[in-house]
Scaffold this motif. Structure first.
Motif, PDB file in Angstrom:
ATOM      1  N   UNK A 166       0.830  -1.200   0.000  1.00  0.00           N
ATOM      2  CA  UNK A 166       0.000   0.000   0.000  1.00  0.00           C
ATOM      3  C   UNK A 166       0.868   1.255   0.000  1.00  0.00           C
ATOM      4  N   UNK A 167       1.938   1.248   0.800  1.00  0.00           N
ATOM      5  CA  UNK A 167       2.793   2.434   0.844  1.00  0.00           C
ATOM      6  C   UNK A 167       3.505   2.658  -0.484  1.00  0.00           C
ATOM      7  N   UNK A 168       3.934   1.591  -1.157  1.00  0.00           N
ATOM      8  CA  UNK A 168       4.582   1.736  -2.464  1.00  0.00           C
ATOM      9  C   UNK A 168       3.613   2.295  -3.505  1.00  0.00           C
ATOM     10  N   UNK A 169       2.385   1.782  -3.516  1.00  0.00           N
ATOM     11  CA  UNK A 169       1.401   2.254  -4.493  1.00  0.00           C
ATOM     12  C   UNK A 169       0.996   3.694  -4.212  1.00  0.00           C
ATOM     13  N   UNK A 170       0.927   4.074  -2.946  1.00  0.00           N
ATOM     14  CA  UNK A 170       0.594   5.453  -2.600  1.00  0.00           C
ATOM     15  C   UNK A 170       1.698   6.402  -3.043  1.00  0.00           C
ATOM     16  N   UNK A 171       2.941   6.012  -2.819  1.00  0.00           N
ATOM     17  CA  UNK A 171       4.064   6.845  -3.256  1.00  0.00           C
ATOM     18  C   UNK A 171       4.070   6.994  -4.774  1.00  0.00           C
ATOM     19  N   UNK A 172       3.728   5.926  -5.491  1.00  0.00           N
ATOM     20  CA  UNK A 172       3.677   5.998  -6.953  1.00  0.00           C
ATOM     21  C   UNK A 172       2.567   6.942  -7.407  1.00  0.00           C
ATOM     22  N   UNK A 173       1.419   6.938  -6.725  1.00  0.00           N
ATOM     23  CA  UNK A 173       0.325   7.850  -7.081  1.00  0.00           C
ATOM     24  C   UNK A 173       0.693   9.291  -6.783  1.00  0.00           C
ATOM     25  N   UNK A 174       1.387   9.522  -5.680  1.00  0.00           N
ATOM     26  CA  UNK A 174       1.818  10.884  -5.352  1.00  0.00           C
ATOM     27  C   UNK A 174       2.780  11.396  -6.421  1.00  0.00           C
ATOM     28  N   UNK A 175       3.707  10.552  -6.845  1.00  0.00           N
ATOM     29  CA  UNK A 175       4.671  10.947  -7.862  1.00  0.00           C
ATOM     30  C   UNK A 175       4.031  11.188  -9.219  1.00  0.00           C
ATOM     31  N   UNK A 176       2.903  10.525  -9.494  1.00  0.00           N
ATOM     32  CA  UNK A 176       2.246  10.697 -10.792  1.00  0.00           C
ATOM     33  C   UNK A 176       1.544  12.047 -10.903  1.00  0.00           C
ATOM     34  N   UNK A 177       1.220  12.676  -9.782  1.00  0.00           N
ATOM     35  CA  UNK A 177       0.550  13.968  -9.808  1.00  0.00           C
ATOM     36  C   UNK A 177      -0.967  13.863  -9.774  1.00  0.00           C
ATOM     37  N   UNK A 178      -1.516  12.668  -9.771  1.00  0.00           N
ATOM     38  CA  UNK A 178      -2.972  12.480  -9.733  1.00  0.00           C
ATOM     39  C   UNK A 178      -3.469  12.171  -8.328  1.00  0.00           C
ATOM     40  N   UNK A 179      -2.770  12.643  -7.343  1.00  0.00           N
ATOM     41  CA  UNK A 179      -3.113  12.369  -5.960  1.00  0.00           C
ATOM     42  C   UNK A 179      -3.250  13.688  -5.232  1.00  0.00           C
ATOM     43  N   UNK A 180      -4.317  13.863  -4.504  1.00  0.00           N
ATOM     44  CA  UNK A 180      -4.560  15.104  -3.790  1.00  0.00           C
ATOM     45  C   UNK A 180      -4.753  14.795  -2.307  1.00  0.00           C
ATOM     46  N   UNK A 181      -4.005  15.479  -1.463  1.00  0.00           N
ATOM     47  CA  UNK A 181      -4.153  15.317  -0.029  1.00  0.00           C
ATOM     48  C   UNK A 181      -5.341  16.145   0.444  1.00  0.00           C
ATOM     49  N   UNK A 182      -6.249  15.530   1.154  1.00  0.00           N
ATOM     50  CA  UNK A 182      -7.364  16.239   1.767  1.00  0.00           C
ATOM     51  C   UNK A 182      -7.134  16.239   3.267  1.00  0.00           C
ATOM     52  N   UNK A 183      -7.269  17.393   3.859  1.00  0.00           N
ATOM     53  CA  UNK A 183      -7.105  17.475   5.294  1.00  0.00           C
ATOM     54  C   UNK A 183      -8.362  18.087   5.888  1.00  0.00           C
ATOM     55  N   UNK A 184      -8.550  17.842   7.154  1.00  0.00           N
ATOM     56  CA  UNK A 184      -9.718  18.364   7.843  1.00  0.00           C
ATOM     57  C   UNK A 184      -9.580  19.884   7.970  1.00  0.00           C
ATOM     58  N   UNK A 185     -10.694  20.561   7.901  1.00  0.00           N
ATOM     59  CA  UNK A 185     -10.659  22.004   8.051  1.00  0.00           C
ATOM     60  C   UNK A 185     -10.406  22.354   9.505  1.00  0.00           C
ATOM     61  N   UNK A 186      -9.591  23.332   9.728  1.00  0.00           N
ATOM     62  CA  UNK A 186      -9.322  23.793  11.075  1.00  0.00           C
ATOM     63  C   UNK A 186      -9.974  25.157  11.279  1.00  0.00           C
ATOM     64  N   UNK A 187      -9.932  25.622  12.491  1.00  0.00           N
ATOM     65  CA  UNK A 187     -10.527  26.921  12.785  1.00  0.00           C
ATOM     66  C   UNK A 187      -9.776  28.046  12.094  1.00  0.00           C
ATOM     67  N   UNK A 188      -8.515  27.834  11.776  1.00  0.00           N
ATOM     68  CA  UNK A 188      -7.716  28.853  11.097  1.00  0.00           C
ATOM     69  C   UNK A 188      -8.201  29.077   9.666  1.00  0.00           C
ATOM     70  N   UNK A 189      -8.792  28.023   9.053  1.00  0.00           N
ATOM     71  CA  UNK A 189      -9.270  28.135   7.688  1.00  0.00           C
ATOM     72  C   UNK A 189     -10.559  28.927   7.565  1.00  0.00           C
ATOM     73  N   UNK A 190     -11.309  29.005   8.667  1.00  0.00           N
ATOM     74  CA  UNK A 190     -12.572  29.743   8.611  1.00  0.00           C
ATOM     75  C   UNK A 190     -12.328  31.233   8.529  1.00  0.00           C
ATOM     76  N   UNK A 191     -13.220  31.923   7.927  1.00  0.00           N
ATOM     77  CA  UNK A 191     -13.073  33.360   7.749  1.00  0.00           C
ATOM     78  C   UNK A 191     -13.482  34.043   8.968  1.00  0.00           C
TER      79      UNK A 191
END
Length: 66
Positions: free
Chosen positions: A41-66
């Motif tokens: 799984x880690x090898x395939x994830x690294x390959x997807x990150x290197x391909x550019x078709x992988x986007x990290x989604x993170x939880x919104x924090x209070x700093x992101x709110x306006x």
């Protein structure tokens, strides 16, 4: 302690006093994954990150709110 991988259903043994065994006993929501599946799984994830078709989604924090 006998544990079963959630992906390949391979049964392995881990030491009863290990940190991983303690986590599995005390928090049933945690699951065990064998080293082969984890490495694959880690090898395939690294390959997807290197391909550019992988986007990290993170939880919104209070700093992101306006």
């Amino acid at each position: 302690m006998r544990v079963k991988c959630v992906i390949c259903d391979k049964i392995e043994g881990i030491e009863d006093e290990s940190l991983e065994a303690k986590r599995l006993r005390n928090r049933p929501i945690h699951t065990y994954m064998c080293n082969d599946c984890s490495l694959r799984i880690s090898e395939k994830t690294k390959a997807r990150i290197d391909s550019g078709n992988f986007r990290f989604y993170r939880a919104r924090s209070e700093k992101d709110d306006w």
